[in-house]
Design a protein around this motif. Structure first.
Motif, PDB file in Angstrom:
ATOM      1  N   TYR A 182      24.450 103.939 172.530  1.00 33.90           N
ATOM      2  CA  TYR A 182      23.376 103.658 171.589  1.00 33.90           C
ATOM      3  C   TYR A 182      23.938 103.463 170.187  1.00 33.90           C
ATOM      4  O   TYR A 182      24.998 103.988 169.841  1.00 33.90           O
ATOM      5  N   GLN A 183      23.173 102.727 169.380  1.00 37.28           N
ATOM      6  CA  GLN A 183      23.546 102.573 167.978  1.00 37.28           C
ATOM      7  C   GLN A 183      23.192 103.856 167.244  1.00 37.28           C
ATOM      8  O   GLN A 183      22.130 104.438 167.448  1.00 37.28           O
ATOM      9  N   SER A 184      24.073 104.323 166.379  1.00 40.25           N
ATOM     10  CA  SER A 184      23.835 105.552 165.627  1.00 40.25           C
ATOM     11  C   SER A 184      22.715 105.358 164.612  1.00 40.25           C
ATOM     12  O   SER A 184      22.447 104.237 164.157  1.00 40.25           O
ATOM     13  N   ILE A 185      22.058 106.473 164.258  1.00 35.09           N
ATOM     14  CA  ILE A 185      20.975 106.450 163.281  1.00 35.09           C
ATOM     15  C   ILE A 185      21.544 106.752 161.900  1.00 35.09           C
ATOM     16  O   ILE A 185      22.211 107.764 161.703  1.00 35.09           O
ATOM     17  N   ASN A 186      21.287 105.886 160.939  1.00 37.17           N
ATOM     18  CA  ASN A 186      21.799 106.063 159.583  1.00 37.17           C
ATOM     19  C   ASN A 186      20.954 107.060 158.798  1.00 37.17           C
ATOM     20  O   ASN A 186      19.731 106.939 158.712  1.00 37.17           O
ATOM     21  N   LEU A 187      21.619 108.071 158.230  1.00 41.77           N
ATOM     22  CA  LEU A 187      20.960 109.008 157.327  1.00 41.77           C
ATOM     23  C   LEU A 187      21.306 108.690 155.875  1.00 41.77           C
ATOM     24  O   LEU A 187      20.504 108.905 154.970  1.00 41.77           O
ATOM     25  N   SER A 188      22.508 108.211 155.662  1.00 43.94           N
ATOM     26  CA  SER A 188      22.997 107.840 154.338  1.00 43.94           C
ATOM     27  C   SER A 188      24.192 106.929 154.555  1.00 43.94           C
ATOM     28  O   SER A 188      24.667 106.784 155.696  1.00 43.94           O
ATOM     29  N   PRO A 189      24.717 106.303 153.496  1.00 39.17           N
ATOM     30  CA  PRO A 189      25.874 105.403 153.678  1.00 39.17           C
ATOM     31  C   PRO A 189      27.048 106.049 154.416  1.00 39.17           C
ATOM     32  O   PRO A 189      27.784 105.375 155.130  1.00 39.17           O
ATOM     33  N   GLY A 190      27.217 107.367 154.275  1.00 41.42           N
ATOM     34  CA  GLY A 190      28.359 108.001 154.924  1.00 41.42           C
ATOM     35  C   GLY A 190      27.994 108.981 156.016  1.00 41.42           C
ATOM     36  O   GLY A 190      28.848 109.747 156.480  1.00 41.42           O
ATOM     37  N   GLU A 191      26.731 108.957 156.449  1.00 39.31           N
ATOM     38  CA  GLU A 191      26.282 109.949 157.444  1.00 39.31           C
ATOM     39  C   GLU A 191      25.415 109.296 158.506  1.00 39.31           C
ATOM     40  O   GLU A 191      24.456 108.583 158.204  1.00 39.31           O
ATOM     41  N   LYS A 192      25.773 109.552 159.764  1.00 36.33           N
ATOM     42  CA  LYS A 192      25.026 109.005 160.894  1.00 36.33           C
ATOM     43  C   LYS A 192      24.792 110.079 161.946  1.00 36.33           C
ATOM     44  O   LYS A 192      25.557 111.033 162.057  1.00 36.33           O
ATOM     45  N   ILE A 193      23.726 109.905 162.725  1.00 34.82           N
ATOM     46  CA  ILE A 193      23.464 110.783 163.872  1.00 34.82           C
ATOM     47  C   ILE A 193      23.578 109.941 165.132  1.00 34.82           C
ATOM     48  O   ILE A 193      23.035 108.833 165.213  1.00 34.82           O
ATOM     49  N   LYS A 194      24.293 110.468 166.110  1.00 38.33           N
ATOM     50  CA  LYS A 194      24.491 109.745 167.353  1.00 38.33           C
ATOM     51  C   LYS A 194      23.334 110.006 168.316  1.00 38.33           C
ATOM     52  O   LYS A 194      22.780 111.087 168.356  1.00 38.33           O
ATOM     53  N   VAL A 195      23.009 108.976 169.086  1.00 38.26           N
ATOM     54  CA  VAL A 195      22.040 109.106 170.177  1.00 38.26           C
ATOM     55  C   VAL A 195      22.835 109.235 171.466  1.00 38.26           C
ATOM     56  O   VAL A 195      23.744 108.444 171.726  1.00 38.26           O
ATOM     57  N   MET A 196      22.487 110.239 172.274  1.00 36.81           N
ATOM     58  CA  MET A 196      23.317 110.569 173.437  1.00 36.81           C
ATOM     59  C   MET A 196      22.487 110.575 174.726  1.00 36.81           C
ATOM     60  O   MET A 196      21.390 111.128 174.774  1.00 36.81           O
ATOM     61  N   GLN A 197      23.036 109.940 175.739  1.00 36.32           N
ATOM     62  CA  GLN A 197      22.411 109.968 177.055  1.00 36.32           C
ATOM     63  C   GLN A 197      22.663 111.332 177.684  1.00 36.32           C
ATOM     64  O   GLN A 197      23.804 111.735 177.899  1.00 36.32           O
ATOM     65  N   CYS A 198      21.602 112.058 177.959  1.00 35.56           N
ATOM     66  CA  CYS A 198      21.715 113.400 178.540  1.00 35.56           C
ATOM     67  C   CYS A 198      20.369 113.783 179.121  1.00 35.56           C
ATOM     68  O   CYS A 198      19.362 113.102 178.904  1.00 35.56           O
ATOM     69  N   ARG A 199      20.345 114.869 179.837  1.00 35.41           N
ATOM     70  CA  ARG A 199      19.072 115.394 180.331  1.00 35.41           C
ATOM     71  C   ARG A 199      18.481 116.298 179.247  1.00 35.41           C
ATOM     72  O   ARG A 199      19.171 117.147 178.693  1.00 35.41           O
ATOM     73  N   TYR A 200      17.206 116.067 178.958  1.00 35.86           N
ATOM     74  CA  TYR A 200      16.500 116.930 178.008  1.00 35.86           C
ATOM     75  C   TYR A 200      15.066 117.079 178.490  1.00 35.86           C
ATOM     76  O   TYR A 200      14.344 116.101 178.661  1.00 35.86           O
ATOM     77  N   ASP A 201      14.657 118.341 178.717  1.00 41.55           N
ATOM     78  CA  ASP A 201      13.313 118.589 179.211  1.00 41.55           C
ATOM     79  C   ASP A 201      12.815 119.936 178.695  1.00 41.55           C
ATOM     80  O   ASP A 201      13.304 120.417 177.666  1.00 41.55           O
ATOM     81  N   GLU A 202      11.884 120.541 179.385  1.00 39.27           N
ATOM     82  CA  GLU A 202      11.283 121.803 178.934  1.00 39.27           C
ATOM     83  C   GLU A 202      12.292 122.945 178.856  1.00 39.27           C
ATOM     84  O   GLU A 202      12.032 123.969 178.216  1.00 39.27           O
ATOM     85  N   MET A 203      13.458 122.779 179.480  1.00 45.97           N
ATOM     86  CA  MET A 203      14.494 123.803 179.415  1.00 45.97           C
ATOM     87  C   MET A 203      15.612 123.431 178.446  1.00 45.97           C
ATOM     88  O   MET A 203      16.635 124.091 178.397  1.00 45.97           O
ATOM     89  N   GLY A 204      15.392 122.352 177.674  1.00 51.02           N
ATOM     90  CA  GLY A 204      16.344 121.984 176.649  1.00 51.02           C
ATOM     91  C   GLY A 204      17.375 120.968 177.102  1.00 51.02           C
ATOM     92  O   GLY A 204      17.172 120.220 178.060  1.00 51.02           O
ATOM     93  N   TYR A 205      18.496 120.968 176.403  1.00 50.81           N
ATOM     94  CA  TYR A 205      19.582 120.007 176.636  1.00 50.81           C
ATOM     95  C   TYR A 205      20.459 120.438 177.800  1.00 50.81           C
ATOM     96  O   TYR A 205      20.813 121.601 177.943  1.00 50.81           O
TER      97      TYR A 205
END
Length: 409
Positions: free
Chosen positions: A376-399
Motif C-alpha cells: 500500500y501507499q503510505s499515508i502522509n502526516l508531514s513532509p518527513g513523516e508517513k504511516i504505513k498501511v499493512m496487510q494483516c488480520r485485525y478484528d475484535e481481538m486486535g492485530y
C-alpha cells in the motif's frame, strides 16, 4: 441460563474458607494432574443430585445441578486452556457464583488464543457468556472504546451506591495493570514479577468493600522457557522472575500491604538482582550516557535506543475509513494550516493506527519485496513523516501478525 453460571468454565480450583480482613486472598497454583477419578467424582455428584428429586424440571432448573453438569464436561478443557489447575473434590460448586473475573496474560498472543478457545467452547455448548479482551495492539480508536467499557464494567458501586453486580470475563495484558480505576471480584494471572503482580492485585476488590471469605487472586507460576530473555529473544528477566516466584512460594491466604512491602524489600534487593538482565542493561546505558561529550550528537541522531516499534494502519481499517483518512492526509499537505490545526488533523489519523514490534514490520517488508503481500501507499502526516498501511488480520481481538514461512524473528 442463570448469568452466574457464565463464569463456571473458568473456575475449577481448590477453594477453602479463610478469615481475612484484607482485600486480597491469594493462592499460588502449581502443576497437578487432573485425573479421571476427579471427572468421575463430578459425574457422581451430578447423578446423586438428580436422584434426590423426582421432578425433572426442578433438577434442570437448579443452579447447583447445572454447575455440576457443566463442570463434568469442562475439566479437560480447563486444564488445556488455563494450565496448572489445582483442583480437589472439596465441595467446589458452592464457590462458583462469581461476578466479575479478570484473567491476566503476559503475552498478547496468549490472551488472543485463550479468548478464541473460550468462545469456541461456549458456542459449542450453547452457553451465553460475555468475554472481552484488552491489550495494546488495538488501534487507538478501539483502545479508547475498550478502556471506557472496562472502566464501566469494573466499577465498584452501581448508581444506587450498592455493590455493582455485573458478571463477565475480561482477558487482559499488562496494559490494564496500572492507572485504570477498575475493580474485579476474582483475578487469575501469570506471574511476571512482584511489582507487576501487586499492581494486578490492586484491580481486585480495589476498594476493600467486598466480603473476602475465600481466595480471590490466583497466580500461575509456570511459564514457557521461550518467554525468558535469551540473546535477542524473550521479554521476561529470568532472575527477577525467579526471585519473585520464590517470594510468593509459600503464600496461601491473606496478603497484607505490609507483607507485600516486606517481600519486595527482602527479595528484590540490589544484591539479589545485580546479575539480572535489567541491571546489566541499565549499567550499559548509564556508562554510555556518562561517556557522552557536549555536541557529540548530530541533530536528530539518537543512539540511546534502537527502533523497537513501527506505527501502522491495518489494511482492513484503512479500507473501512479510506475516504476519511485520505481527506485528512490531503489537508495535512496544505501549507495554510496552523500548528494547532496540523496537530489536530494528525491526531485524527493516528486514531486508526497501532504500534507493532519492529521485527513484524521488517518481516512484512521482506514479504513485500518477494511479492507475497500487497504493498500500500503510505499515508502522509508531514513532509518527513508517513504511516504505513499493512496487510494483516485485525478484528475484535486486535492485530494478528501474518506468519511467513521464512520468518526470522
Amino acid at each position: 441460563m442463570h448469568n452466574k453460571i457464565h463464569l463456571v468454565i473458568f473456575l475449577l480450583f481448590r477453594i477453602k474458607n479463610v478469615d481475612t480482613e484484607t482485600g486480597w486472598n491469594v493462592q499460588i497454583l502449581r502443576s497437578v494432574w487432573i485425573i479421571s477419578a476427579e471427572i468421575r467424582y463430578l459425574l457422581s455428584e451430578q447423578k446423586k443430585f438428580q436422584n434426590k428429586s423426582k421432578n425433572i424440571d426442578e433438577v434442570y432448573q437448579s443452579v447447583f445441578f447445572r454447575c455440576i453438569m457443566f463442570l463434568s464436561y469442562r475439566v479437560t478443557f480447563l486444564c488445556n486452556v488455563l494450565g496448572q489447575i489445582h483442583y480437589t473434590s472439596e465441595s467446589p460448586v458452592r464457590y462458583f457464583f462469581y461476578e466479575k473475573v479478570v484473567k491476566w496474560c503476559n503475552k498478547i498472543a496468549t490472551a488472543q488464543k485463550l479468548m478464541e478457545e473460550v468462545k469456541a467452547e461456549a458456542a459449542g455448548k450453547n452457553i451465553s457468556v460475555t468475554v472481552n479482551i484488552f491489550h495494546s495492539r488495538f488501534i487507538k480508536k478501539d483502545r479508547a472504546k475498550l478502556e471506557e467499557e472496562i472502566i464501566k464494567f469494573g466499577k465498584t458501586y452501581d448508581k444506587n451506591g450498592n455493590l455493582d453486580k455485573q458478571s463477565g470475563i475480561w482477558i487482559a495484558t499488562s496494559i490494564v495493570e496500572a492507572s485504570l480505576d477498575i475493580d474485579f471480584d476474582y483475578l487469575f494471572t501469570e506471574l511476571l514479577d512482584l511489582n507487576s503482580l501487586f499492581q494486578r492485585f490492586g484491580r481486585c476488590n480495589r476498594k476493600g468493600a467486598k466480603n473476602v471469605t475465600m481466595y480471590n487472586c490466583y497466580v500461575y507460576t509456570q511459564l514457557d522457557e521461550g518467554d525468558f530473555i535469551l540473546g535477542n529473544k524473550g521479554f521476561i528477566d529470568k532472575t527477577i522472575f525467579e526471585l519473585s516466584n520464590k517470594a510468593i512460594h509459600d503464600i496461601n491466604g491473606k496478603l497484607s500491604e505490609s507483607k507485600k512491602q516486606e517481600l519486595i524489600n527482602r527479595y528484590l534487593t540490589t544484591e539479589n538482582i545485580s546479575q539480572s538482565h535489567f541491571i546489566k542493561k541499565f549499567r550499559e546505558k548509564y556508562r554510555f550516557i556518562d561517556s557522552i561529550s557536549i555536541y557529540s550528537f548530530k541533530k536528530n541522531e539518537n543512539k540511546l535506543r534502537n527502533i523497537l516499534s513501527e506505527t501502522i494502519i491495518p489494511e482492513t481499517v484503512y479500507e473501512k475509513y479510506k475516504e476519511e483518512i485520505d481527506t485528512i492526509s490531503q489537508k495535512l499537505n496544505s501549507e495554510r494550516l496552523t500548528a494547532i490545526e496540523r496537530k489536530c488533523l494528525r491526531s485524527n489519523i493516528l486514531q486508526y493506527s497501532l504500534e507493532i514490534p519492529y521485527y513484524h514490520w521488517n518481516s512484512y517488508e521482506k514479504a513485500m519485496k518477494k511479492g507475497c503481500v500487497h504493498q500500500y501507499q503510505s499515508i502522509n502526516l508531514s513532509p518527513g513523516e508517513k504511516i504505513k498501511v499493512m496487510q494483516c488480520r485485525y478484528d475484535e481481538m486486535g492485530y494478528y501478525r501474518i506468519e511467513f514461512a521464512d520468518d526470522v524473528d
